[in-house]
Design a protein around this motif. Structure first.
Motif, PDB file in Angstrom:
ATOM      1  N   UNK A 148     -90.632 -62.543 -59.531  1.00  0.00           N
ATOM      2  CA  UNK A 148     -91.563 -63.646 -59.698  1.00  0.00           C
ATOM      3  C   UNK A 148     -91.740 -63.970 -61.178  1.00  0.00           C
ATOM      4  N   UNK A 149     -92.231 -65.179 -61.444  1.00  0.00           N
ATOM      5  CA  UNK A 149     -92.324 -65.645 -62.827  1.00  0.00           C
ATOM      6  C   UNK A 149     -93.334 -64.860 -63.651  1.00  0.00           C
ATOM      7  N   UNK A 150     -94.257 -64.120 -63.017  1.00  0.00           N
ATOM      8  CA  UNK A 150     -95.243 -63.332 -63.765  1.00  0.00           C
ATOM      9  C   UNK A 150     -94.732 -61.933 -64.094  1.00  0.00           C
ATOM     10  N   UNK A 151     -93.497 -61.623 -63.694  1.00  0.00           N
ATOM     11  CA  UNK A 151     -92.936 -60.299 -63.929  1.00  0.00           C
ATOM     12  C   UNK A 151     -93.051 -59.368 -62.757  1.00  0.00           C
ATOM     13  N   UNK A 152     -93.828 -59.749 -61.751  1.00  0.00           N
ATOM     14  CA  UNK A 152     -93.934 -58.936 -60.537  1.00  0.00           C
ATOM     15  C   UNK A 152     -92.657 -59.075 -59.714  1.00  0.00           C
ATOM     16  N   UNK A 153     -92.465 -58.140 -58.780  1.00  0.00           N
ATOM     17  CA  UNK A 153     -91.310 -58.210 -57.890  1.00  0.00           C
ATOM     18  C   UNK A 153     -91.765 -57.973 -56.459  1.00  0.00           C
ATOM     19  N   UNK A 154     -91.002 -58.535 -55.534  1.00  0.00           N
ATOM     20  CA  UNK A 154     -91.268 -58.371 -54.110  1.00  0.00           C
ATOM     21  C   UNK A 154     -89.957 -58.007 -53.435  1.00  0.00           C
ATOM     22  N   UNK A 182     -94.653 -54.900 -52.666  1.00  0.00           N
ATOM     23  CA  UNK A 182     -95.058 -55.669 -53.841  1.00  0.00           C
ATOM     24  C   UNK A 182     -95.239 -54.724 -55.025  1.00  0.00           C
ATOM     25  N   UNK A 183     -94.603 -55.052 -56.140  1.00  0.00           N
ATOM     26  CA  UNK A 183     -94.774 -54.320 -57.394  1.00  0.00           C
ATOM     27  C   UNK A 183     -95.405 -55.302 -58.377  1.00  0.00           C
ATOM     28  N   UNK A 184     -96.727 -55.180 -58.563  1.00  0.00           N
ATOM     29  CA  UNK A 184     -97.510 -56.208 -59.246  1.00  0.00           C
ATOM     30  C   UNK A 184     -97.775 -55.809 -60.691  1.00  0.00           C
ATOM     31  N   UNK A 185     -97.527 -56.736 -61.601  1.00  0.00           N
ATOM     32  CA  UNK A 185     -97.786 -56.499 -63.016  1.00  0.00           C
ATOM     33  C   UNK A 185     -99.275 -56.695 -63.327  1.00  0.00           C
ATOM     34  N   UNK A 186     -99.712 -56.075 -64.407  1.00  0.00           N
ATOM     35  CA  UNK A 186    -101.101 -56.174 -64.841  1.00  0.00           C
ATOM     36  C   UNK A 186    -101.371 -57.556 -65.436  1.00  0.00           C
ATOM     37  N   UNK A 187    -102.412 -58.230 -64.928  1.00  0.00           N
ATOM     38  CA  UNK A 187    -102.797 -59.538 -65.442  1.00  0.00           C
ATOM     39  C   UNK A 187    -104.216 -59.842 -64.950  1.00  0.00           C
ATOM     40  N   UNK A 210     -97.549 -51.670 -53.474  1.00  0.00           N
ATOM     41  CA  UNK A 210     -98.014 -51.481 -52.104  1.00  0.00           C
ATOM     42  C   UNK A 210     -97.062 -52.162 -51.133  1.00  0.00           C
ATOM     43  N   UNK A 211     -97.099 -51.706 -49.899  1.00  0.00           N
ATOM     44  CA  UNK A 211     -96.228 -52.213 -48.835  1.00  0.00           C
ATOM     45  C   UNK A 211     -97.104 -52.794 -47.734  1.00  0.00           C
ATOM     46  N   UNK A 212     -96.753 -53.982 -47.257  1.00  0.00           N
ATOM     47  CA  UNK A 212     -97.488 -54.611 -46.159  1.00  0.00           C
ATOM     48  C   UNK A 212     -96.498 -54.993 -45.069  1.00  0.00           C
ATOM     49  N   UNK A 213     -96.846 -54.638 -43.856  1.00  0.00           N
ATOM     50  CA  UNK A 213     -95.992 -54.957 -42.694  1.00  0.00           C
ATOM     51  C   UNK A 213     -96.822 -55.679 -41.645  1.00  0.00           C
ATOM     52  N   UNK A 214     -96.336 -56.815 -41.202  1.00  0.00           N
ATOM     53  CA  UNK A 214     -97.013 -57.545 -40.123  1.00  0.00           C
ATOM     54  C   UNK A 214     -96.631 -56.931 -38.785  1.00  0.00           C
ATOM     55  N   UNK A 215     -97.639 -56.549 -38.026  1.00  0.00           N
ATOM     56  CA  UNK A 215     -97.415 -55.967 -36.709  1.00  0.00           C
ATOM     57  C   UNK A 215     -97.565 -56.998 -35.599  1.00  0.00           C
ATOM     58  N   UNK A 216     -98.356 -58.030 -35.835  1.00  0.00           N
ATOM     59  CA  UNK A 216     -98.586 -59.103 -34.866  1.00  0.00           C
ATOM     60  C   UNK A 216     -99.109 -60.314 -35.632  1.00  0.00           C
ATOM     61  N   UNK A 217     -99.542 -61.331 -34.913  1.00  0.00           N
ATOM     62  CA  UNK A 217    -100.086 -62.507 -35.581  1.00  0.00           C
ATOM     63  C   UNK A 217    -101.357 -62.181 -36.356  1.00  0.00           C
ATOM     64  N   UNK A 218    -102.064 -61.118 -35.971  1.00  0.00           N
ATOM     65  CA  UNK A 218    -103.337 -60.792 -36.622  1.00  0.00           C
ATOM     66  C   UNK A 218    -103.331 -59.441 -37.332  1.00  0.00           C
ATOM     67  N   UNK A 219    -102.595 -58.456 -36.827  1.00  0.00           N
ATOM     68  CA  UNK A 219    -102.693 -57.080 -37.318  1.00  0.00           C
ATOM     69  C   UNK A 219    -101.599 -56.762 -38.339  1.00  0.00           C
ATOM     70  N   UNK A 220    -101.965 -55.948 -39.320  1.00  0.00           N
ATOM     71  CA  UNK A 220    -101.018 -55.546 -40.358  1.00  0.00           C
ATOM     72  C   UNK A 220    -101.187 -54.062 -40.662  1.00  0.00           C
TER      73      UNK A 220
END
Length: 364
Positions: A148-154, A182-187, A210-220
């Motif tokens: 990403x343009x802010x230096x973070x990566x996904x 997500x590997x988020x830079x400090x800002x 951190x890692x996020x996984x969608x399990x359904x339309x509502x739950x993660x």
């Protein structure tokens, strides 16, 4: 004498024509090979070589032509993002070719715009994104790392779709489908927020992983590797049920710290501490692995199916009581079938669609 000279030079002209045709043929073959890689989603180590290959104008012409003939607008949109910025126009004395190239480029970008509009309007109310931004996808069994343009990566896992909007005052990503790390830079001046399912998350001011996984339309499911992340309060959250209270569910906002994780739905959170093995199991996909520990067979096969178009059908109800522990490569169907046969004594046979029907072995 002039005629003799022309005849002497004729073989040279033929050689030049032959070499030109060979180059065009080679460019077309290489273009088709790159398009096949784009169809199955580029690996991170393939992006730079493709950008280098596209610096040659005949290569660009060849790949755009074949893309328009044989591939969909999604591939055209991805291809447009990879073109080098310094695409010099042809010399002035080739004005006709320049006009044609300009018109052709307009068609390409029109395809890009149409693709983005189609993808945008296809989202339903439960998947409302933050706002207009760049979209990224991976195919089944595909992976991709975004810078990403802010230096973070996904890092995107199999069959994943995200929208990213990095602005001057905010950083917002919507996980529409699938799973991502997500590997988020400090800002501190620009909060990094992620929307997934029914929840919205905000990374701490020092950044994090951190890692996020969608399990359904509502739950993660969320896994915190480094830093902190806050699951914000749902405006329409309902009160917890007595069963949820007894099972250590919590309501309202919740902040996760390193080596913590949890399940989240509309208005509820089930947090917990994660040991080293649990962390490794949840993030094994980044190494192209699946790790199963005492999983119900049906759930284990659903995890396998995330990385392949092959499906498994349990013919015998007795199979639902079986549990499995194993580790193998994502998409390795042969390893799964060997495990079923040798460890669980489960027979398999392929149907006309290439799916596998599973039943208990009749052999002792």
């Amino acid at each position: 004498m002039r005629a003799q000279a022309d005849n002497a030079r004729q073989p040279d002209r033929e050689v030049v024509v032959t070499l030109r045709e060979e180059r065009k043929l080679r460019a077309a073959e290489e273009a088709e090979a790159w398009l096949e890689r784009l169809e199955r989603t580029l690996r991170p180590d393939e992006v730079a070589p493709l950008r280098e290959w596209l610096k040659v104008r005949p290569h660009r012409d060849a790949i755009i032509a074949r893309c328009n003939l044989w591939h969909g607008p999604e591939i055209l949109a991805v291809l447009a993002t990879l073109f080098p910025v310094d695409m010099a126009p042809p010399p002035p004395n080739r004005w006709l070719g320049q006009v044609a190239l300009t018109a052709f480029s307009a068609v390409v970008w029109l395809g890009v715009i149409v693709t983005i509009v189609v993808l945008w309007t296809r989202e339903d109310a439960s998947r409302t994104p933050f706002g207009a931004g760049d979209s990224y996808r991976t195919a089944v069994h595909g992976q991709r790392v975004l810078r990403l343009s802010d230096g973070s990566s996904v890092m995107l896992n199999t069959a994943t779709y995200v929208l990213a909007n990095i602005g001057t005052r905010s950083r917002e990503v919507t996980l529409v489908d699938g799973e991502a790390t997500f590997d988020v830079t400090k800002d501190p001046a620009r909060p990094f927020q992620v929307r997934a399912g029914s929840r919205q998350f905000e990374c701490g001011p020092d950044g994090g992983r951190f890692n996020i996984r969608r399990l359904s339309d509502t739950d993660v499911e969320i896994t915190l590797v480094r830093g902190s992340i806050k699951a914000l309060v749902n405006a329409d959250a309902a009160a917890l049920t007595p069963a949820q209270v007894r099972s250590r569910f919590s309501a309202g906002a919740h902040t996760f710290h390193a080596s913590e994780g949890g399940l989240l739905g509309p208005g509820w959170v089930l947090p917990g501490k994660l040991d080293k093995e649990s962390m490794e199991r949840r993030l094994a996909w980044q190494r192209g692995r699946i790790i199963l520990v005492d999983e119900m067979l049906e759930d284990a096969l659903k995890e396998v199916e995330r990385y392949t178009t092959t499906r498994f059908v349990l013919v015998d109800d007795g199979l639902r009581r079986l549990r499995v522990s194993a580790e193998f490569r994502t998409g390795d169907i042969d390893a799964v079938l060997r495990l079923l046969r040798d460890t669980l004594h489960v027979e398999s046979r392929a149907d006309e669609n290439g799916d596998f029907l599973l039943s208990l072995s009749t052999q002792p």
